[in-house]
Design a protein around this motif. Structure first.
Motif, PDB file in Angstrom:
ATOM      1  N   ALA A  99       0.906  -1.253   0.096  1.00 37.59           N
ATOM      2  CA  ALA A  99       0.087   0.004  -0.031  1.00 37.59           C
ATOM      3  C   ALA A  99       0.857   1.461   0.123  1.00 37.59           C
ATOM      4  O   ALA A  99       0.398   2.406  -0.445  1.00 37.59           O
ATOM      5  CB  ALA A  99      -1.047   0.024   1.002  1.00 37.59           C
ATOM      6  N   ARG A 100       1.995   1.277   0.512  1.00 36.02           N
ATOM      7  CA  ARG A 100       3.021   2.233   0.453  1.00 36.02           C
ATOM      8  C   ARG A 100       3.830   2.244  -0.560  1.00 36.02           C
ATOM      9  O   ARG A 100       4.842   3.132  -0.632  1.00 36.02           O
ATOM     10  CB  ARG A 100       3.594   2.255   1.752  1.00 36.02           C
ATOM     11  CG  ARG A 100       3.001   2.545   2.970  1.00 36.02           C
ATOM     12  CD  ARG A 100       3.502   2.174   4.431  1.00 36.02           C
ATOM     13  NE  ARG A 100       2.618   2.575   5.493  1.00 36.02           N
ATOM     14  CZ  ARG A 100       1.703   2.124   5.842  1.00 36.02           C
ATOM     15  NH1 ARG A 100       1.004   1.044   5.180  1.00 36.02           N
ATOM     16  NH2 ARG A 100       0.836   2.452   7.005  1.00 36.02           N
ATOM     17  N   GLY A 101       3.901   1.276  -1.575  1.00 35.00           N
ATOM     18  CA  GLY A 101       4.877   1.298  -2.600  1.00 35.00           C
ATOM     19  C   GLY A 101       6.305   0.711  -2.308  1.00 35.00           C
ATOM     20  O   GLY A 101       7.077   1.107  -2.859  1.00 35.00           O
ATOM     21  N   ILE A 102       6.176   0.042  -0.975  1.00 35.47           N
ATOM     22  CA  ILE A 102       7.760  -0.266  -0.704  1.00 35.47           C
ATOM     23  C   ILE A 102       8.028  -1.696  -1.141  1.00 35.47           C
ATOM     24  O   ILE A 102       7.342  -2.666  -0.787  1.00 35.47           O
ATOM     25  CB  ILE A 102       7.825  -0.126   0.823  1.00 35.47           C
ATOM     26  CG1 ILE A 102       7.479   1.180   1.410  1.00 35.47           C
ATOM     27  CG2 ILE A 102       9.247  -0.690   1.378  1.00 35.47           C
ATOM     28  CD1 ILE A 102       7.388   1.443   3.018  1.00 35.47           C
ATOM     29  N   ALA A 103       9.197  -1.757  -1.924  1.00 31.72           N
ATOM     30  CA  ALA A 103       9.400  -3.227  -2.431  1.00 31.72           C
ATOM     31  C   ALA A 103      10.070  -4.185  -1.209  1.00 31.72           C
ATOM     32  O   ALA A 103      10.596  -3.648  -0.346  1.00 31.72           O
ATOM     33  CB  ALA A 103      10.588  -3.269  -3.445  1.00 31.72           C
ATOM     34  N   TYR A 104       9.808  -5.332  -1.323  1.00 32.25           N
ATOM     35  CA  TYR A 104      10.162  -6.257  -0.471  1.00 32.25           C
ATOM     36  C   TYR A 104      10.672  -7.615  -1.045  1.00 32.25           C
ATOM     37  O   TYR A 104      10.504  -7.963  -2.101  1.00 32.25           O
ATOM     38  CB  TYR A 104       9.029  -6.588   0.729  1.00 32.25           C
ATOM     39  CG  TYR A 104       7.921  -7.115   0.080  1.00 32.25           C
ATOM     40  CD1 TYR A 104       7.989  -8.670  -0.007  1.00 32.25           C
ATOM     41  CD2 TYR A 104       6.960  -6.469  -0.601  1.00 32.25           C
ATOM     42  CE1 TYR A 104       6.951  -9.428  -0.606  1.00 32.25           C
ATOM     43  CE2 TYR A 104       5.670  -7.236  -1.060  1.00 32.25           C
ATOM     44  CZ  TYR A 104       5.858  -8.724  -1.181  1.00 32.25           C
ATOM     45  OH  TYR A 104       4.749  -9.199  -1.502  1.00 32.25           O
ATOM     46  N   LYS A 105      11.421  -8.629  -0.298  1.00 30.44           N
ATOM     47  CA  LYS A 105      11.645 -10.002  -0.763  1.00 30.44           C
ATOM     48  C   LYS A 105      11.682 -10.838   0.580  1.00 30.44           C
ATOM     49  O   LYS A 105      11.910 -10.231   1.458  1.00 30.44           O
ATOM     50  CB  LYS A 105      13.225  -9.799  -1.273  1.00 30.44           C
ATOM     51  CG  LYS A 105      13.328  -9.235  -2.729  1.00 30.44           C
ATOM     52  CD  LYS A 105      14.701  -9.632  -3.463  1.00 30.44           C
ATOM     53  CE  LYS A 105      14.575  -8.891  -4.564  1.00 30.44           C
ATOM     54  NZ  LYS A 105      16.278  -9.119  -5.375  1.00 30.44           N
ATOM     55  N   VAL A 106      11.246 -11.945   0.247  1.00 28.43           N
ATOM     56  CA  VAL A 106      11.183 -13.060   1.248  1.00 28.43           C
ATOM     57  C   VAL A 106      12.326 -13.815   1.167  1.00 28.43           C
ATOM     58  O   VAL A 106      12.578 -14.604   0.103  1.00 28.43           O
ATOM     59  CB  VAL A 106       9.921 -13.849   1.455  1.00 28.43           C
ATOM     60  CG1 VAL A 106       9.900 -14.658   2.379  1.00 28.43           C
ATOM     61  CG2 VAL A 106       8.805 -12.675   1.492  1.00 28.43           C
TER      62      VAL A 106
END
Length: 252
Positions: A99-106
Motif C-alpha cells: 500500500a506504501r509502494g515499498i519493495a520487499y523480498k522474502v
C-alpha cells in the motif's frame, strides 16, 4: 524500485541453521526487527543494525519503523523465526508495504517442522507408508482448523505435523482417535534445534498424558503418523529412485 526490506527466516533456533543469504543480510542491515524470544539472540548480537524486538510492538508500530527507515535510504531486515511462510504473520505486513509502494523480498528459512524431523531421524514421505504431509494447527486467537477438521485430515497414510496447539493435546487426542488407531505413533518435539530441545515418543492414546507429564505449554510440535516408526516397522520399503536397474531387469 530498489529492495530495502527483507523478510528473513532465522531458522528454528540453532543459529547455524540460518541461510548464508539471511546471515549476510543481517550483517548488512541498518535496521533489524526480530521476533523476540523465538529468535536465537546470538543472531543479532554484535551487529551494526538498530534493533527492535517485535514482541513489544503492534503491526502499526512495525510498519512505521520500516517505512521511516526506507525513506531514509536504510536497509531493513524483518527477522522471523523458522520459515516466514509457516505461521509467520508476514501477510499483513506485506499488505501494508504494498500500500506504501515499498519493495520487499522474502528469504526462506528452515522451519521448526524440518528441524524436529531431523532430530527424530524422520522422513515425512516414506514409500508405501506416507506420501502426504499436512501442516496444521488448531484455531485459537487466530481463527483456524477445528478438532473436526483434524478428524478430516487424519488418515493412516498421512503424516501430520501440528503447530501451536500443544496446550490442547487432549482435544487433539480425542479427535484423532476417531479416525486413527490408539497405537498410532506420535512424537513431541519441544524447542527443536535449541540446546534445551526435548523429544518424547509414544502412542496416540497417550498423547495428552505425555504432554502433561512433560509440562509442555508452548513451543512444542506434535508429529503423528506411521512414518515415525518406518525405520522399525517398514524396513523393506524403498524408493524407486535408487533401485538397482539390474534388479528391475531380473524381477520386472
Amino acid at each position: 524500485m530498489e529492495t530495502k526490506v527483507y523478510f528473513v527466516g532465522a531458522g528454528p533456533g540453532d543459529p547455524g541453521l540460518i541461510t548464508k543469504k539471511g546471515k549476510r543480510l543481517l550483517n548488512e542491515a541498518d535496521v533489524i526487527i526480530y521476533a523476540g524470544s523465538l529468535v536465537n539472540p546470538s543472531l543479532v548480537e554484535g551487529l551494526k543494525a538498530e534493533l527492535y524486538n517485535s514482541a513489544k510492538m503492534s503491526l502499526e508500530e512495525i510498519i512505521e519503523v520500516i517505512t521511516e527507515a526506507v525513506f531514509q535510504g536504510k536497509t531493513v531486515v524483518r527477522l522471523h523465526s523458522g520459515d516466514p511462510a509457516f505461521y509467520g504473520a508476514i501477510h499483513e505486513q506485506i499488505v501494508e508495504l504494498k500500500a506504501r509502494g515499498i519493495a520487499y523480498k522474502v528469504i526462506p528459512g528452515v522451519t521448526s517442522a524440518s528441524a524436529g524431523a531431523a532430530s527424530l531421524g524422520l522422513e515425512f514421505t516414506v514409500p508405501e507408508v506416507s506420501q502426504t504431509v499436512i501442516f496444521t494447527r488448531l484455531g485459537g486467537k487466530t481463527p483456524g482448523p477445528s478438532s473436526e477438521d483434524l478428524i478430516y485430515f487424519a488418515r493412516k497414510d498421512v503424516t501430520l505435523v501440528i503447530f501451536l496447539s500443544i496446550n490442547r493435546a487432549r482435544e487433539i487426542e480425542q479427535a484423532l482417535l476417531k479416525k486413527l488407531a490408539p497405537d498410532t505413533p506420535i512424537a513431541l518435539v519441544y524447542k527443536a534445534s535449541w540446546p534445551e530441545e526435548q523429544i518424547i515418543r509414544g502412542k496416540l492414546k497417550d498423547l495428552s498424558h505425555l504432554v502433561k507429564e512433560a509440562g509442555f505449554k508452548k513451543t512444542a510440535l506434535i508429529y503423528v503418523g506411521e512414518a515415525l516408526e518406518a525405520a522399525i516397522k517398514h524396513m523393506n520399503k524403498r524408493s524407486k529412485l535408487y533401485r538397482d536397474s539390474r534388479l528391475s531387469e531380473n524381477f520386472g
